[in-house]
Scaffold this motif. Structure first.
Motif, PDB file in Angstrom:
ATOM      1  N   MET A  29       0.815  -1.210   0.000  1.00 33.01           N
ATOM      2  CA  MET A  29       0.000   0.000   0.000  1.00 33.01           C
ATOM      3  C   MET A  29       0.858   1.273   0.000  1.00 33.01           C
ATOM      4  SD  MET A  29      -3.028  -1.218   2.635  1.00 33.01           S
ATOM      5  CE  MET A  29      -3.981   0.290   2.423  1.00 33.01           C
ATOM      6  N   GLY A  30       1.935   1.261  -0.775  1.00 36.32           N
ATOM      7  CA  GLY A  30       2.786   2.430  -0.878  1.00 36.32           C
ATOM      8  C   GLY A  30       3.731   2.629   0.274  1.00 36.32           C
ATOM      9  N   GLY A  31       3.772   1.688   1.209  1.00 34.48           N
ATOM     10  CA  GLY A  31       4.667   1.783   2.353  1.00 34.48           C
ATOM     11  C   GLY A  31       5.354   0.462   2.607  1.00 34.48           C
ATOM     12  N   TYR A  32       5.798   0.270   3.848  1.00 32.91           N
ATOM     13  CA  TYR A  32       6.553  -0.927   4.221  1.00 32.91           C
ATOM     14  C   TYR A  32       5.982  -1.513   5.508  1.00 32.91           C
ATOM     15  CZ  TYR A  32      10.047   0.708   0.854  1.00 32.91           C
ATOM     16  OH  TYR A  32      10.692   1.120  -0.294  1.00 32.91           O
ATOM     17  N   GLN A  33       6.088  -2.834   5.615  1.00 32.27           N
ATOM     18  CA  GLN A  33       5.644  -3.539   6.816  1.00 32.27           C
ATOM     19  C   GLN A  33       6.718  -4.483   7.311  1.00 32.27           C
ATOM     20  OE1 GLN A  33       1.661  -5.094   5.084  1.00 32.27           O
ATOM     21  NE2 GLN A  33       1.222  -4.588   7.227  1.00 32.27           N
ATOM     22  N   PRO A  34       6.813  -4.701   8.627  1.00 30.58           N
ATOM     23  CA  PRO A  34       7.657  -5.807   9.105  1.00 30.58           C
ATOM     24  C   PRO A  34       7.061  -7.120   8.625  1.00 30.58           C
ATOM     25  CG  PRO A  34       6.379  -4.859  10.904  1.00 30.58           C
ATOM     26  CD  PRO A  34       6.142  -3.989   9.713  1.00 30.58           C
ATOM     27  N   ALA A  35       7.918  -8.083   8.347  1.00 30.00           N
ATOM     28  CA  ALA A  35       7.468  -9.321   7.712  1.00 30.00           C
ATOM     29  C   ALA A  35       6.372 -10.012   8.513  1.00 30.00           C
ATOM     30  CB  ALA A  35       8.657 -10.256   7.519  1.00 30.00           C
ATOM     31  N   GLY A  36       6.526 -10.078   9.844  1.00 29.78           N
ATOM     32  CA  GLY A  36       5.536 -10.785  10.659  1.00 29.78           C
ATOM     33  C   GLY A  36       4.162 -10.151  10.598  1.00 29.78           C
ATOM     34  N   ALA A  37       4.100  -8.821  10.693  1.00 26.14           N
ATOM     35  CA  ALA A  37       2.815  -8.125  10.633  1.00 26.14           C
ATOM     36  C   ALA A  37       2.181  -8.288   9.265  1.00 26.14           C
ATOM     37  CB  ALA A  37       3.001  -6.648  10.958  1.00 26.14           C
TER      38      ALA A  37
END
Length: 627
Positions: free
Chosen positions: A201-209
């Motif tokens: 969604m145009g950003g970044y997430q930690p892998a687990g989340a």
């Protein structure tokens, strides 16, 4: 090695090994007699047998299964000691060393020497980065760059966000690395390639989340896509005609008939595999649930009614007349195989605004894909304590069957509490009269923060014998939870026996889930006896004896936090209105809706107005959950 680390070492020589084996809980089934038998048989050779994992030799004395357990425990214990020494040498908190062994087993030290940034899951960036520098890590080593991205994402996760914009992430990574824009962009690319950061969604997430959110999305989509099977399951019963027939009978056989929107909610819950029912305080969610229970039972469903907090589970059980339990206890039963779900199972989660991302994940993981799931809650209430948003985000989906109940039914409408709560819910400052002695409904006492406790004391004196609960937004300050609890405990305990902070007559709240005692985080009670170094506390209908070792899991409850109160109801609620980062519309609405007969706001009028009129900051979480 420090004395603390050395004390954890298994004995290297001499007969002290018998005491070590007999006293450590890891060595299941090995008591003093068995440990002595091992020493008598093997002598000094026992060290080599355990350290080398010689199962055949140890099985000469112990049953082979037990021998394997003892050898594994010895090796794990040695890995923990190695990890403690590593932590101790590098100035890390040795209390979390066991977590590293749980993650990486007996190769934990080797894994961390290979890449110390693996420690970011249990230690903060500053500590981990210091260890890495001591181990010779270069400033722009790819491992360090990936670690900085992970650290920034974990910081956001600690603030309950599962999604971080590129601009925000790049700025934080630049601060951690002290690097230029080009280097930061390279760090982001390295983290994505490594799988440590997921673009979304145009950003970044930690892998687990990211994995957790995608799993929840996919499970819900499969529930929505699967055809309704209940008509086939129940010999042709369970279709729309059967639900309509039930509703017709229900309307004529009950003293309180369902409104059209409540009937639609029953239809939705029964004819869909996954659905959501929302609504504010007093709109008839509980009455609707009672009808859903009745039709579901008539069709042969096994119903599991769940809530996050123990007190909330008890409240919904009392309100519906059907058993309920905490989500935590249900998950334990499911994990241990004591609870099995299938096509005949119907899981209802009440107060589901409190569901955080990990809890929803575990719930769906243990729920059969053939089961039905209904979420019931109020999206104007506080979000969960844990990270992410579940109900608050799912209600935004046009693909999820859902209905919002809007018509007020609560019998205490005359008190004015439902009207005030509805106004707060939409950001309108309500009409709040001054408090009149023992009058029901909503009122406001204006005063300085330093005078709040005095006003609460006067109110409690004015309402003798009534259930009065203070719900506060902060632990600190002259009107905080700690000050209120200390004040009223001191007043109550004067001249009486006490243990620690507790005396007879003190309200208390249990802080952890205790399955053996059937006590849950949020269970509330009254101290009834103090004797022989122990407390006797009555939680609902059970009297529980607690020793000194239990006091760390117990707190005073003259005042509690709104999150602790969520899912519960009290006859009278007093709300200190003081400056706090938590004092916003969602917090205030949740606190006010805990009251059944009377809610009294005490404090600053300007703070109150600002809290109501501004959009709730507590719901402003960045997440990527979408269905």
């Amino acid at each position: 090695m420090s004395l603390h680390a050395a004390a954890l070492q298994p004995p290297q020589r001499g007969r002290h090994i018998t005491e070590f084996l007999a006293r450590r809980p890891e060595f299941a089934g090995v008591g003093p007699a068995t440990a002595q038998r091992l020493w008598d048989f093997f002598g000094e050779e026992l060290y080599r047998i355990l350290g080398g994992g010689d199962l055949d030799r140890l099985a000469e004395v112990l049953p082979r299964t037990q021998a394997a357990i003892v050898i594994d425990a010895w090796q794990v214990q040695q890995a923990v000691v190695d990890m403690v020494v590593f932590f101790d040498e590098h100035g890390l908190d040795i209390r979390v060393a066991r977590k590293a062994v749980d993650f990486w087993g007996d190769r934990a030290v080797a894994k961390l020497r290979e890449n110390p940034y693996r420690l970011l899951t249990i230690c903060p960036w500053q500590q981990v980065d210091r260890v890495a520098m001591r181990l010779g890590m270069a400033a722009y080593d790819p491992r360090r760059m990936v670690g900085a991205v992970e650290a920034a994402l974990y910081e956001r996760l600690d603030a309950n966000h599962t999604l971080t914009s590129e601009v925000l992430l790049a700025g934080r990574v630049s601060g951690l690395l002290g690097a230029s824009t080009d280097t930061v962009q390279r760090a982001l690319a390295e983290a994505v390639a490594d799988g440590a950061a997921i673009q979304s969604m145009g950003g970044y997430q930690p892998a687990g989340a990211s994995y957790t959110e995608r799993y929840i999305e996919n499970r819900i989509r499969r529930l929505l896509a699967a055809p309704a099977r209940q008509k086939d399951l129940f010999a042709g019963r369970g279709g729309p005609a059967d639900v309509e027939a039930f509703l017709a009978r229900y309307q004529t056989s009950n003293a309180y008939s369902l409104t059209e929107e409540q009937q639609n909610a029953v239809r939705l819950a029964m004819l869909r595999r996954f659905a959501i029912i929302t609504g504010g305080a007093g709109v008839g969610k509980t009455a609707t649930l009672r009808a859903i229970h009745e039709v579901a039972r008539s069709l042969g469903f096994e119903i599991w009614q769940l809530a996050l907090a123990g007190r909330a589970a008890q409240r919904i059980a009392d309100a519906t007349g059907q058993k309920a339990q905490t989500i935590a206890s249900w998950l334990v039963g499911a994990k241990e195989g004591l609870i099995k779900t299938g096509a005949h199972s119907f899981v209802i989660v009440d107060e589901s605004s409190m569901l955080d991302l990990p809890t929803m994940y575990r719930l769906l993981w243990h729920l059969s894909e053939d089961s039905k799931l209904l979420l019931v809650g109020d999206v104007a209430q506080l979000p969960p304590i844990g990270y992410g948003l579940v109900l608050h985000r799912l209600v935004q989906s046009r693909s999820i069957p859902q209905i919002e109940l809007t018509r007020t039914h609560r019998a205490d409408e005359a008190t004015g509490i439902p009207a005030v709560s509805r106004a707060i819910r939409v950001g309108i400052f309500p009409d709040l009269p001054a408090y009149k002695r023992r009058a029901p409904g909503c009122s406001f006492i204006r005063c300085r923060e330093d005078d709040v406790i005095d006003r609460i004391e006067a109110l409690r004196a004015d309402l003798p014998g009534e259930e009065v609960q203070v719900i506060a937004a902060t632990y600190r300050g002259p009107a905080g939870i700690d000050a209120i609890n200390t004040h009223f405990h001191s007043f109550n305990a004067h001249g009486t026996l006490r243990i620690g902070r507790f005396a007879v007559g003190d309200p208390a709240i249990w802080l952890v889930n205790d399955y053996e005692r059937s006590l849950w985080n949020g269970s509330m009670g009254i101290v009834e006896e103090v004797a022989h170094g122990r407390l006797a506390v009555r939680f609902d209908d059970q009297l529980v004896g607690l020793g000194p070792e239990d006091l760390r899991n117990l707190d005073l409850a003259y005042a509690i936090s709104c999150h602790k109160a969520q899912g519960s109801q009290f006859a009278t609620v007093i709300v200190p209105v003081v400056r706090s980062v938590l004092m916003d519309r969602a917090w205030l609405y949740t606190a006010v809706t805990r009251a059944q007969q009377r809610v009294i706001l005490v404090g600053d009028g300007i703070i109150l107005e600002n809290a109501i009129r501004r959009p709730p900051a507590s719901l402003a979480r960045d997440v990527a959950l979408t269905v």
